[in-house]
Write a protein that holds these residues in place. Sequence first.
Motif, PDB file in Angstrom:
ATOM      1  N   GLY A  85       0.802  -1.207   0.000  1.00  0.00           N
ATOM      2  CA  GLY A  85       0.000   0.000   0.000  1.00  0.00           C
ATOM      3  C   GLY A  85       0.837   1.259   0.000  1.00  0.00           C
ATOM      4  N   ARG A  86       1.909   1.245   0.759  1.00  0.00           N
ATOM      5  CA  ARG A  86       2.762   2.426   0.844  1.00  0.00           C
ATOM      6  C   ARG A  86       3.526   2.659  -0.462  1.00  0.00           C
ATOM      7  NH1 ARG A  86       2.803   0.445   6.134  1.00  0.00           N
ATOM      8  NH2 ARG A  86       2.043   2.009   7.606  1.00  0.00           N
ATOM      9  N   LEU A  87       3.940   1.590  -1.102  1.00  0.00           N
ATOM     10  CA  LEU A  87       4.611   1.746  -2.390  1.00  0.00           C
ATOM     11  C   LEU A  87       3.667   2.356  -3.424  1.00  0.00           C
ATOM     12  CD1 LEU A  87       6.577  -1.637  -2.593  1.00  0.00           C
ATOM     13  CD2 LEU A  87       7.565   0.658  -2.355  1.00  0.00           C
ATOM     14  N   ALA A  88       2.417   1.849  -3.435  1.00  0.00           N
ATOM     15  CA  ALA A  88       1.433   2.381  -4.378  1.00  0.00           C
ATOM     16  C   ALA A  88       1.095   3.829  -4.070  1.00  0.00           C
ATOM     17  CB  ALA A  88       0.168   1.527  -4.353  1.00  0.00           C
ATOM     18  N   GLY A  92       2.806   5.983  -6.760  1.00  0.00           N
ATOM     19  CA  GLY A  92       1.671   5.985  -7.673  1.00  0.00           C
ATOM     20  C   GLY A  92       1.299   4.581  -8.099  1.00  0.00           C
ATOM     21  N   SER A  93       0.021   4.238  -7.972  1.00  0.00           N
ATOM     22  CA  SER A  93      -0.415   2.886  -8.323  1.00  0.00           C
ATOM     23  C   SER A  93      -0.259   2.608  -9.811  1.00  0.00           C
ATOM     24  CB  SER A  93      -1.873   2.680  -7.899  1.00  0.00           C
ATOM     25  OG  SER A  93      -2.720   3.628  -8.525  1.00  0.00           O
ATOM     26  N   HIS A  94      -0.215   3.665 -10.625  1.00  0.00           N
ATOM     27  CA  HIS A  94      -0.025   3.458 -12.066  1.00  0.00           C
ATOM     28  C   HIS A  94       1.360   2.879 -12.365  1.00  0.00           C
ATOM     29  CE1 HIS A  94       1.452   7.474 -11.078  1.00  0.00           C
ATOM     30  NE2 HIS A  94       2.200   7.451 -12.160  1.00  0.00           N
ATOM     31  N   ASN A 139      -6.368  -2.660  -7.806  1.00  0.00           N
ATOM     32  CA  ASN A 139      -7.628  -2.256  -7.175  1.00  0.00           C
ATOM     33  C   ASN A 139      -7.631  -0.775  -6.826  1.00  0.00           C
ATOM     34  OD1 ASN A 139      -9.756  -4.426  -6.629  1.00  0.00           O
ATOM     35  ND2 ASN A 139      -7.857  -5.510  -6.134  1.00  0.00           N
ATOM     36  N   THR A 140      -6.481  -0.198  -6.519  1.00  0.00           N
ATOM     37  CA  THR A 140      -6.402   1.248  -6.337  1.00  0.00           C
ATOM     38  C   THR A 140      -6.728   1.956  -7.644  1.00  0.00           C
ATOM     39  OG1 THR A 140      -4.721   1.009  -4.599  1.00  0.00           O
ATOM     40  CG2 THR A 140      -4.907   3.164  -5.641  1.00  0.00           C
ATOM     41  N   ARG A 206      -3.154   8.448 -13.357  1.00  0.00           N
ATOM     42  CA  ARG A 206      -1.879   8.822 -12.748  1.00  0.00           C
ATOM     43  C   ARG A 206      -2.115   9.717 -11.536  1.00  0.00           C
ATOM     44  NH1 ARG A 206       2.426   7.746 -16.268  1.00  0.00           N
ATOM     45  NH2 ARG A 206       1.699   6.818 -18.225  1.00  0.00           N
ATOM     46  N   VAL A 207      -2.067   9.094 -10.363  1.00  0.00           N
ATOM     47  CA  VAL A 207      -2.282   9.808  -9.107  1.00  0.00           C
ATOM     48  C   VAL A 207      -1.195   9.431  -8.116  1.00  0.00           C
ATOM     49  CG1 VAL A 207      -3.863  10.205  -7.174  1.00  0.00           C
ATOM     50  CG2 VAL A 207      -4.777   9.827  -9.466  1.00  0.00           C
ATOM     51  N   LYS A 208      -0.616  10.433  -7.480  1.00  0.00           N
ATOM     52  CA  LYS A 208       0.339  10.201  -6.390  1.00  0.00           C
ATOM     53  C   LYS A 208      -0.186  10.902  -5.156  1.00  0.00           C
ATOM     54  CE  LYS A 208       4.753  10.399  -6.885  1.00  0.00           C
ATOM     55  NZ  LYS A 208       6.121  10.872  -7.203  1.00  0.00           N
TER      56      LYS A 208
END
Length: 408
Positions: A85-88, A92-94, A139-140, A206-208
């Motif tokens: 979760g923290r890496l995403a 960014g989950s993308h 899923n994010t 693309r979200v951070k």
Amino acid sequence: MEVKRDDMATGVLQYKKQYKDVKVSYLKRVRWAVSLYYFSMGLCFATWASRIPDIKTSLGLSEADLGTVLFAIPFGQLFIMPFSGRLASKYGSHKTAVIGISLYVISLTTLGLGTERWHLLLALFFFGMCSNLTNISVNTQGIYAEGLYKRAIMSSFHGAWSIAGFTGAVISLGMTALHLSPLVHFIIVSSVLLIVVATNFKYLVRVKNKPTEQTKKKGFPKLNPTLMWLGVIGFCCMLSEGIMFDWSGVYFKDVVKAPASLVVLGYTSFMLMMATGRFLGDRVVQRFGRKKVLQVSGCLISAGLLSAVLLPYIVTAALSFMLVGIGVSTIVPTVYSLAGRTPDIAPSIALTMVSSISFLGFMLGPPVIGYIAEAFGLKISFAIIGIFGFGITIMVTRIKSIGHLFIR
């Protein structure tokens, strides 16, 4: 574009403002890209699951042996879970979706290389690590993509995952008919999926997230009570879903005594109805409400598993597995969607909390089934798991801590 996103102070996905002027055609392409990532994730796991009976036979594993080997997957999941979760959230989950699913499909090929039990154990451990990173990241992306639409679409994403499961079963039938080994089968599927990943990554949302105290702390995030209950509901559902993936073929072979050509029928029946239920799930939820749908779904899971135990014949068992497929179809998408809308918690972190509990059912269930089956028989083990469906109905009815999410 890459958007910096604050935490959801009011439960509203702030990044949507950055996408408000994009064309409808671009939003559709985003939805297709995210759907294909769900499909790739599902096909990867389904490809492995469809060849479990063959690998079990080739390595000479008993039910208990198979149960022990399958424990390597949840261990791999647990190893990477504090970081997924923290890496995403940080990168960014993308980005982590691309990395995770690429490693996931590559690790699939290693599952066909083992000639000894410990070879398979190591490969499954790495497979579990990659699956968790992929699951959280994809899923994010599903939550972010749903946020760009004015209606629920999460169930359709999970429908793509289910279609992949059905597709995996069909491909497995073809590979078996051609007498191709699991290794060759895995290499072919992995090659195709890598192409899918490479041609769709630029359309991911693309979200951070900006760093918060949650993302800075090491180890598992502090468990939110609401997310805990969502996780328990997901656990009961994914426990049933997990045994369908890993044991439905064995059940049809050893209990139903289906001919070799029909061993995969139970798995196929389950996957077909789960996919159908997920593509219809968004409309069903909008009409009847999340609470009622979850309650009925729990009852269907129990009814299906217990019917398969009481009527272990080809037709009745296939119909029973269809009921299980309908039952599990909307639970996980609903739980994940609710988790992603929890105020003041980044979606990737919320998903880590919920999936940390939920996926224990998916991954720990199949190995435990092996031990129960060794001691009491496979029918008894399926009957025991069948009780958990009623548990979902009871929890959704009585738990008040998640009531506010059902009406939002």
